[in-house]
Design an enzyme around this catalytic site. Sequence first.
Site, mmCIF file in Angstrom:
data_model
loop_
_atom_site.group_PDB
_atom_site.id
_atom_site.type_symbol
_atom_site.label_atom_id
_atom_site.label_comp_id
_atom_site.label_asym_id
_atom_site.label_seq_id
_atom_site.Cartn_x
_atom_site.Cartn_y
_atom_site.Cartn_z
ATOM 1 N N GLN A 125 -105.420 53.444 41.014
ATOM 2 C CA GLN A 125 -106.547 52.676 40.468
ATOM 3 C C GLN A 125 -106.639 52.757 38.952
ATOM 4 O O GLN A 125 -107.686 52.445 38.382
ATOM 5 C CB GLN A 125 -107.908 53.175 41.039
ATOM 6 C CG GLN A 125 -107.917 53.533 42.477
ATOM 7 C CD GLN A 125 -108.050 52.332 43.366
ATOM 8 O OE1 GLN A 125 -108.194 51.221 42.896
ATOM 9 N NE2 GLN A 125 -107.968 52.535 44.649
ATOM 10 N N THR A 126 -105.587 53.217 38.272
ATOM 11 C CA THR A 126 -105.661 53.377 36.820
ATOM 12 C C THR A 126 -104.378 52.846 36.185
ATOM 13 O O THR A 126 -103.293 53.116 36.684
ATOM 14 C CB THR A 126 -105.819 54.877 36.460
ATOM 15 O OG1 THR A 126 -106.971 55.387 37.136
ATOM 16 C CG2 THR A 126 -105.994 55.084 34.974
ATOM 17 N N TYR B 223 -98.809 56.996 50.733
ATOM 18 C CA TYR B 223 -98.113 56.635 49.498
ATOM 19 C C TYR B 223 -97.801 57.887 48.673
ATOM 20 O O TYR B 223 -96.652 58.101 48.264
ATOM 21 C CB TYR B 223 -98.950 55.653 48.648
ATOM 22 C CG TYR B 223 -98.379 55.589 47.262
ATOM 23 C CD1 TYR B 223 -97.189 54.907 47.022
ATOM 24 C CD2 TYR B 223 -98.958 56.302 46.205
ATOM 25 C CE1 TYR B 223 -96.602 54.913 45.760
ATOM 26 C CE2 TYR B 223 -98.373 56.318 44.949
ATOM 27 C CZ TYR B 223 -97.205 55.620 44.734
ATOM 28 O OH TYR B 223 -96.610 55.651 43.500
ATOM 29 N N ASP C 203 -96.944 51.412 47.145
ATOM 30 C CA ASP C 203 -98.223 51.206 46.448
ATOM 31 C C ASP C 203 -98.501 49.701 46.369
ATOM 32 O O ASP C 203 -97.773 48.892 46.960
ATOM 33 C CB ASP C 203 -98.201 51.875 45.059
ATOM 34 C CG ASP C 203 -97.272 51.152 44.091
ATOM 35 O OD1 ASP C 203 -96.520 50.252 44.519
ATOM 36 O OD2 ASP C 203 -97.310 51.483 42.885
ATOM 37 N N CYS D 205 -89.723 35.461 37.592
ATOM 38 C CA CYS D 205 -88.620 35.409 38.560
ATOM 39 C C CYS D 205 -87.276 35.146 37.900
ATOM 40 O O CYS D 205 -86.245 35.595 38.387
ATOM 41 C CB CYS D 205 -88.899 34.341 39.620
ATOM 42 S SG CYS D 205 -90.401 34.684 40.543
ATOM 43 N N GLU E 170 -99.411 60.899 40.119
ATOM 44 C CA GLU E 170 -99.623 59.883 41.161
ATOM 45 C C GLU E 170 -101.102 59.712 41.455
ATOM 46 O O GLU E 170 -101.582 58.609 41.680
ATOM 47 C CB GLU E 170 -98.863 60.248 42.442
ATOM 48 C CG GLU E 170 -97.353 60.092 42.336
ATOM 49 C CD GLU E 170 -96.926 58.659 42.033
ATOM 50 O OE1 GLU E 170 -97.689 57.728 42.295
ATOM 51 O OE2 GLU E 170 -95.818 58.490 41.490
ATOM 52 N N ARG F 61 -91.297 60.813 34.925
ATOM 53 C CA ARG F 61 -89.989 60.387 35.428
ATOM 54 C C ARG F 61 -88.883 61.295 34.914
ATOM 55 O O ARG F 61 -87.740 61.188 35.339
ATOM 56 C CB ARG F 61 -89.706 58.944 35.004
ATOM 57 C CG ARG F 61 -90.625 57.987 35.733
ATOM 58 C CD ARG F 61 -90.236 56.558 35.500
ATOM 59 N NE ARG F 61 -91.026 55.698 36.347
ATOM 60 C CZ ARG F 61 -91.350 54.453 36.062
ATOM 61 N NH1 ARG F 61 -90.950 53.911 34.934
ATOM 62 N NH2 ARG F 61 -92.063 53.740 36.903
HETATM 63 FE FE1 SF4 Z 1 -90.874 38.880 42.658
HETATM 64 FE FE2 SF4 Z 1 -89.881 36.622 41.658
HETATM 65 FE FE3 SF4 Z 1 -88.352 38.773 41.878
HETATM 66 FE FE4 SF4 Z 1 -89.116 37.468 44.028
HETATM 67 S S1 SF4 Z 1 -87.826 36.701 42.405
HETATM 68 S S2 SF4 Z 1 -89.124 39.669 43.758
HETATM 69 S S3 SF4 Z 1 -91.171 36.826 43.466
HETATM 70 S S4 SF4 Z 1 -90.150 38.557 40.555
#
Ligand code: SF4
Length: 357
Positions: free
Chosen positions: A44-45, A122, A140, A201, A39, A27
């Site tokens: 898969q890693t 991707y 991805d 969330c 990339e 980055r």
């Molecule tokens: Fe993902 Fe939750 Fe954010 Fe929605 S609110 S993008 S489900 S982490």
Amino acid sequence: MLTKHREDFQKCIIDWYLLNGRDLPWRRTNNPYHIWICEIILQQTRVDQGLPYYFRFIERFPDIYALSEASEEEVLNYWQGLGYYSRARNILYAARQIVKDYHGKIPANYNDLLKIKGIGKYTAGAVASMAYNLPHPAIDGNVFRVLSRLFNDYTPIDEARSYRYFEQLVLKIFDENRPSLFNQSIIELGALLCLPRNPNCKACPVNKFCIAFKNSSQHLLPVKKQRIHVRNRYFYYFVIHDHDQIILRKRQNEDIWKMMYDFPLIEFDYQLKNPVEELKTAPWPAPLLLHYPSNITLVKHVLTHQVLHICFVRLYIEQLKPLVPESHIIVQIKNLYKYPMPKVIVDFLKKEFDFGR
Ligand code: SF4
């Protein structure tokens, strides 16, 4: 809501990324070669697993010319333990292709990138945006998950048409002026907060836009259509050695671990109840069991679509040379580190022999 407030969404996710994104070496660069290699390694890693491989690979093959001149065996050796070895073979093929067709410069064009061996949509999007700041999304597994949830979209993510569909979806919120930052932000959100199970969330910078969060349906998304069919395979490996030498063979067929080394192998499509007895009537080298004592080690090795039930049959034999067919080779045990081998073989050898890898 989401598409109406796309600029607000872009600001929230990018500001969060700039404060919270992990400081990963690729980055800090816009070198397309470094970005491409990383990339491919990270497909898969996990990042923590791929990082040491990335550093070792870049140190040994610092640019596209150094890589293009390497032998397949050496590249596979540097890939050893990462799995999905077709990635390593494709990387070498692609490096030679880029030297031949693009004067050693990784193309700064999405469609040309797609013509390079092993580069799909991707990776083309990632290299185009992160190295050249071109306005292409990079979707991805993390991004599929985030998009499904943000839009509360139950379209399966694992069908042939999925990439095209989710590409259209992400373009509704895509930041064309900051494609690299946008792509990295949404990938990072999926890696750090919008996790497959238990997404965080509450800490999510874009929860006010997220329809799944609003509907409490995060745990139902994303949707996958296909169940992975897992194939069981039963490998009986003959580890035939004397005091300082061992018999190997190079895998040539279109199968797992192509062009890597393993031992003489007999494969069955079922498990033998008493391998030493039942193998005696099998083809070479199994009849050796009639004349030499053996030791058995059982190992289960899980790949994405296959479970390998491996039985290593170890045999000590004084005179190796007369035994070896042309398809096999005898190597010094102390030189085993020079031969690219699947991780499960290396792990076995490390336990059984002293060969300094
Ligand atoms: Fe993902 Fe939750 Fe954010 Fe929605 S609110 S993008 S489900 S982490």
